[in-house]
Enzyme design. Structure first.
Site, short mmCIF file in Angstrom:
data_model
loop_
_atom_site.label_atom_id
_atom_site.label_comp_id
_atom_site.label_asym_id
_atom_site.label_seq_id
_atom_site.Cartn_x
_atom_site.Cartn_y
_atom_site.Cartn_z
N TYR A 95 -15.37 15.08 -16.58
CA TYR A 95 -15.91 13.71 -16.59
C TYR A 95 -17.00 13.61 -15.49
CZ TYR A 95 -16.24 8.88 -15.15
OH TYR A 95 -16.73 7.67 -14.76
N ARG A 141 0.84 -1.22 0.00
CA ARG A 141 0.00 0.00 0.00
C ARG A 141 0.87 1.26 0.00
NH1 ARG A 141 -2.25 2.29 4.45
NH2 ARG A 141 -2.44 0.31 5.53
N LYS A 174 -7.20 4.88 -19.44
CA LYS A 174 -7.49 5.25 -20.82
C LYS A 174 -6.26 5.00 -21.70
CE LYS A 174 -11.43 6.14 -19.09
NZ LYS A 174 -11.35 6.84 -17.85
N ASP A 202 -6.45 17.85 -15.51
CA ASP A 202 -6.71 16.47 -15.92
C ASP A 202 -6.23 16.34 -17.37
OD1 ASP A 202 -7.84 14.08 -16.88
OD2 ASP A 202 -9.40 14.15 -15.35
N1 LCS Z 1 -10.76 11.98 -15.85
C1 LCS Z 1 -11.27 11.83 -17.09
C2 LCS Z 1 -11.04 12.91 -18.11
C3 LCS Z 1 -12.03 10.71 -17.40
O1 LCS Z 1 -12.51 10.59 -18.64
C4 LCS Z 1 -12.24 9.73 -16.40
C5 LCS Z 1 -13.06 8.52 -16.67
C6 LCS Z 1 -11.69 9.93 -15.13
C7 LCS Z 1 -10.95 11.07 -14.89
C8 LCS Z 1 -11.87 8.94 -14.02
O2 LCS Z 1 -11.00 7.86 -14.24
P1 LCS Z 1 -11.26 6.37 -13.73
O3 LCS Z 1 -11.43 6.43 -12.26
O4 LCS Z 1 -12.45 5.86 -14.42
O5 LCS Z 1 -9.98 5.69 -14.10
N2 LCS Z 1 -13.77 8.58 -17.88
C9 LCS Z 1 -14.63 7.69 -18.32
C10 LCS Z 1 -15.37 7.86 -19.51
O6 LCS Z 1 -15.35 8.83 -20.25
N3 LCS Z 1 -16.09 6.79 -19.70
O7 LCS Z 1 -16.00 5.89 -18.67
C11 LCS Z 1 -15.03 6.40 -17.72
#
Ligand code: LCS
Length: 399
Positions: free
Chosen positions: A117, A64, A214, A189
């Site tokens: 998001y 952790r 992503k 971001d």
């Molecule tokens: N920031 C952006 C720009 C994102 O598109 C997402 C998730 C996150 C943060 C959060 O990341 P995660 O915790 O899911 O790794 N975006 C998503 C989307 O556009 N479709 O499903 C998840």
């Protein structure tokens, strides 16, 4: 000879920024970074354990707090983003949360861009207020709005550029100058661009935040997040937010990201090439009302895109003349593109933000963010562009 600073692809493959003869830390001298699939690490003696816990001796104690597979990934990401250090997390949301709690306390305020998001929007509107943190959202593409919203309580400006899903852009360098003037931290971001196309820290931001789920993973097989920064706040991100809140990345996920990272540059190039083709195809199609894509001259911030980003990435959003109904018909008719949320995958993904990724937005928030009922988002993959376009064309005949 003076050590040469390595290029992006070389760093992403070798996970170091200058060439030095390879030494393996692994007893078996593995070439590929091993997956240290262990929760805990052995101490040579009680004194050794105490010294590691006291920070007097380098070493691992418990996954952790840190793990060798994770450490290689963090080093690579810090080099690629141009930061002093990086901290990896179990998800992009955990990474965003870590930045906020490292900088902002109860009674203080975050100024955020109004198009984020949907999960980030929920964190800001539902969870942070429960912790006594106020979030004010503004159209941060107009810098006057950001400056006006900053007051004595503000500790963090949080922006997403390009924004999910409208691809609205925010001038990072000018936002950073405003944040600095007011003594406020700036987090960007950078999920849509990745460090291959945009480096927020070089433009003055304090943190670059990634949903590594992503493009960095790239293969749609894991969920992870990364924060990169240079300031003293990064120690708090690691010590408090990672250790205390506990959303650490698994060694296997870290390994998947290291594997993904090695091909990030070539994937981003192909995503961009394909997305340019898809955006051009859609913008000429008679059933399409509008296309949002920063590399199209019709994008209202095209000049900023060219100044701030080195490439567009693979996200294209569009609206059909027939609105939401036509969009649904089209999404139900795709045969190659996959009807699913997430983005940055090698496969082309298509989804409806207002009812899926941004379903958490109120009608008013959707309106303010410019996310219409008819907006459809495509994450263009790295298949053959002709195949993607053929599929979109046949699906559009049903719309
Ligand atoms: N920031 C952006 C720009 C994102 O598109 C997402 C998730 C996150 C943060 C959060 O990341 P995660 O915790 O899911 O790794 N975006 C998503 C989307 O556009 N479709 O499903 C998840």
């Amino acid at each position: 000879m003076k050590k040469r600073k390595l290029g992006f692809s070389t760093i992403s493959i070798h996970c170091k920024d200058t060439a030095s003869r390879h030494k393996s830390d692994d007893p078996a001298r593995a070439h590929a970074t091993p997956i240290y699939q262990t929760s805990t690490f052995m101490f040579d003696s009680a004194e050794h354990g105490a010294a590691v816990f006291a920070g007097k001796q380098e070493g691992y104690s418990y996954t952790r707090f840190g793990n060798p597979t994770q450490a290689v990934l963090e080093r690579a990401m810090a080099h690629l983003e141009g930061g002093r250090s990086a901290v990896t997390f179990a998800s992009g949301m955990a990474a965003t949360t870590a930045v906020v709690v490292s900088v902002v306390r109860s009674g203080e305020k975050v100024v955020a861009s109004d198009t984020l998001y949907g999960g980030t929007h929920l964190l800001f509107k539902r969870t942070l207020p429960k912790m006594g943190i106020e979030v004010v959202d503004v159209d941060a593409s107009d810098l006057r709005n950001t400056e006006r919203a900053i007051d004595k309580k503000t500790k963090l400006v949080f922006i997403e550029t390009p924004a999910n899903p409208t691809l609205k852009l925010i001038d990072i360098a000018r936002t950073a100058a405003i944040a600095k003037k007011h003594g406020v931290a700036l987090a960007v971001d950078n999920t849509f661009c990745t460090p291959y196309y945009q480096n927020p820290l070089a433009l003055g931001a304090d943190f670059a935040v990634h949903s590594a789920t992503k493009y960095i993973s790239g293969h749609g097989d894991t969920v992870a997040g990364i924060v990169v920064g240079s300031g003293s706040h990064m120690d708090i991100v690691r010590k408090d937010a990672l250790s205390d809140m506990g959303a650490s990345i698994s060694p296997f996920s870290a390994w998947l990201l290291l594997r993904g990272l090695k091909t990030l540059s070539v994937r981003m190039q192909k995503h961009s090439e394909n997305a340019i083709e898809v955006a051009k195809f859609l913008s000429k199609h008679p059933k399409v009302k509008h296309v949002w894509f920063p590399w199209l001259p019709s994008h209202p911030q095209h000049a900023l895109a060219k100044r701030q980003m080195r490439g567009p990435g693979g996200i294209v959003s569009f609206e059909l003349k027939g609105g939401r109904k036509a969009g649904a018909k089209m999404m139900n008719a795709v045969e190659l593109c996959v009807l699913a949320v997430s983005l940055g995958d090698v496969c082309t993904l298509i989804q409806h933000p207002a009812s899926m990724t941004h379903a958490s937005y109120s009608r008013e928030a959707l309106r303010r963010a410019g996310i219409s009922e008819g907006l459809v988002r495509i994450s263009v993959g790295i298949e053959d562009a002709d195949d993607i376009i053929y599929d979109l064309k046949q699906a559009l005949t049903r719309a």
